[in-house]
Design a protein around this motif. Sequence first.
Motif, PDB file in Angstrom:
ATOM      1  N   HIS A   5       0.836  -1.148   0.249  1.00 24.05           N
ATOM      2  CA  HIS A   5       0.227  -0.010   0.023  1.00 24.05           C
ATOM      3  C   HIS A   5       0.767   1.398   0.092  1.00 24.05           C
ATOM      4  O   HIS A   5       1.804   1.237   0.830  1.00 24.05           O
ATOM      5  N   HIS A   6       0.593   2.369  -0.873  1.00 19.61           N
ATOM      6  CA  HIS A   6       1.537   3.540  -1.074  1.00 19.61           C
ATOM      7  C   HIS A   6       1.588   4.214   0.187  1.00 19.61           C
ATOM      8  O   HIS A   6       2.644   4.833   0.843  1.00 19.61           O
ATOM      9  N   ILE A   7       0.485   4.291   1.024  1.00 19.75           N
ATOM     10  CA  ILE A   7       0.493   5.062   2.185  1.00 19.75           C
ATOM     11  C   ILE A   7       1.344   4.263   3.099  1.00 19.75           C
ATOM     12  O   ILE A   7       1.965   5.127   4.138  1.00 19.75           O
TER      13      ILE A   7
ATOM     14  N   GLY B  34       4.066   2.853   2.710  1.00 17.61           N
ATOM     15  CA  GLY B  34       5.161   3.267   2.241  1.00 17.61           C
ATOM     16  C   GLY B  34       5.421   4.692   2.516  1.00 17.61           C
ATOM     17  O   GLY B  34       6.377   4.965   3.437  1.00 17.61           O
ATOM     18  N   HIS B  35       4.743   5.604   2.736  1.00 22.82           N
ATOM     19  CA  HIS B  35       4.835   7.022   3.160  1.00 22.82           C
ATOM     20  C   HIS B  35       5.368   6.918   4.630  1.00 22.82           C
ATOM     21  O   HIS B  35       6.163   7.655   5.194  1.00 22.82           O
ATOM     22  N   ILE B  36       4.418   6.064   5.296  1.00 23.61           N
ATOM     23  CA  ILE B  36       4.764   6.032   6.713  1.00 23.61           C
ATOM     24  C   ILE B  36       5.804   5.348   7.271  1.00 23.61           C
ATOM     25  O   ILE B  36       6.630   5.833   8.059  1.00 23.61           O
TER      26      ILE B  36
ATOM     27  N   THR C 200       8.673  12.853  -0.915  1.00 21.10           N
ATOM     28  CA  THR C 200       7.961  12.723  -2.146  1.00 21.10           C
ATOM     29  C   THR C 200       8.018  11.222  -2.575  1.00 21.10           C
ATOM     30  O   THR C 200       8.905  10.358  -1.926  1.00 21.10           O
ATOM     31  N   ASP C 201       7.325  10.768  -3.494  1.00 19.16           N
ATOM     32  CA  ASP C 201       7.295   9.292  -3.826  1.00 19.16           C
ATOM     33  C   ASP C 201       8.596   8.825  -4.169  1.00 19.16           C
ATOM     34  O   ASP C 201       9.415   9.425  -4.890  1.00 19.16           O
ATOM     35  N   ASN C 202       8.814   7.650  -3.636  1.00 12.83           N
ATOM     36  CA  ASN C 202      10.101   6.861  -3.803  1.00 12.83           C
ATOM     37  C   ASN C 202      10.122   5.530  -3.379  1.00 12.83           C
ATOM     38  O   ASN C 202       8.938   5.039  -2.800  1.00 12.83           O
TER      39      ASN C 202
END
Lengths: 329, 200
Positions: free
Chosen positions: A110-112, A114-116, A296-298
């Motif tokens: 899940h992308h979120i 990842g951010h966390i 940012t997205d990575n």
Amino acid sequence: MIVLAIESSCDETSASVAKDGREILSNVVFSQIDLHETFGGVVPEVASREHVKRITVIIEKALEEADVSVEDIDLVAVTQGPGLIGALLVGINAAKAFAFAHGIPIVGVHHIAGHIYANQIQHELRFPLIALVVSGGHTELIRMQGHYQFEVLGHTHDDAIGEAYDKIARVLGLGYPGGPVIDKLAKEGQPSYDMPNIRTEDPYGFSYSGLKSHVINLIHRERQRGRSVQTVDMAASFQKAAIEHLIEKSRRAVDNTDAGMFLVAGGVAANSLLRERVAQTFTDISYAIPDFEYCTDNAAMMAVAAYYQYTHARQSDSMSLNGYSRLEL
Amino acid sequence: MKRSPVRLLLDTATPYLNVALYEGTERLGSLYRKGNNDHSVTLMPAVEQLFKDHDRNVEDLDGIVVGIGPGSYTGVRIGVAVAKTLAWSKNIPLYTVSSLALMASGHHGKALPWVDARRGYAFLGLYEVNDHVVQLDEDRYAHLDSYREEIEGEWTAVTSGRPDLLLLERGGLLFPVEDVHHVSPMYLRQTEAERNHSAK
Ligand SMILES: [Zn+2]
């Protein structure tokens, strides 16, 4: 355990190799931002075309920079959603083909998450914690009881904060993306324009459409009256209101739960006022904000999340793994 | 004895999922099935199954042929992303072929393969199929009815057709890719955003 992660959910094509969910061996990010600037926002079809053009070069570069051979890779991870579906599907299908070619297990992440988990790169997460996820597509408060246990406390009822920044920047003629430019101008101005108090019924919910409309109407009204809009002051006023809303809800979430740590995640985590206000507000508990390169997205953040997903939740997916524009955490 | 080369054919540019495994001139097995906007879910399992059914594995692959479009933008990217990643990962040759030529190769005589592109428009091509496939006109984005009126002689309009790789190969319609990294679908159209932008 070495993870190769691929991320293509929006306008960054990225691949990363990470060890044991902390050591980033490589993090190659190709940003398409210059291209989308011409269109005043991310164009999904343009983004998807760019992803498929570059996907193998980016993966190859990530392997080279990490100086690992394919035999060393234990797990392939790929962003499964949420995001732009056409963009996601490029990364997902490339990841599946890579995993199949080398007989390596694959997980959709899940992308979120990842951010966390971008925070885990520099700070050991301590539970329970509250994470504020803020980006062009998300404004959410999440509680975590342990690794890979997510509970969404609240989210935006209308626009994401990043969307509001982009819209205001457009109306002020500042181009795209709006976040960095408004942040920069706000530092030169004073929050002298009146802004509304943002109210939402739900204690951890967010709302940005009212603030956005207020600012747009204010700009139009000033112009109709033949008064020039003080861009730096308008930027400062909007930014202060937008960020205070985040701080107020975040503080409440921390106070009403037993959280011992507070995290900020997502592109808006790069905002200087947010970083400053978090430092001022969370003096009693530990807090973390990722370094700029991980805001940012990575793919590095996806590799880290994948490690914890693999060790704490589900281990692998099949070749029918698919992408989803909307996906529950 | 040197064994015949094993090749995998993939095409996801049309509503049909198209996967086939060849050994030399023999088609070991294939799957040609109408999808439901789900090529992303079905493609890799189909490839996996095909290898399993014919007791081959990815190490046996000597080449990959991919339908490069035109057709569905999202669809074609799925096949191209898989094909270029497989070819790069295993360092094996990649060939591209028109997705319309693939469709035409399943027919006989003059064929007009087309994929709907809305508002009366289509991605279409004109091929003659006998013991090999001949491309009579360039693949293009055109108004379907207007294009039809211009075609001379007998012909059939087709929207599906189980491909015959060998007829295409004999017709010289498989194109070797020099640098796998640079392969992109043949879209034949700019994105709407680019068209609007250049119109300004
Ligand atoms: Zn993101």
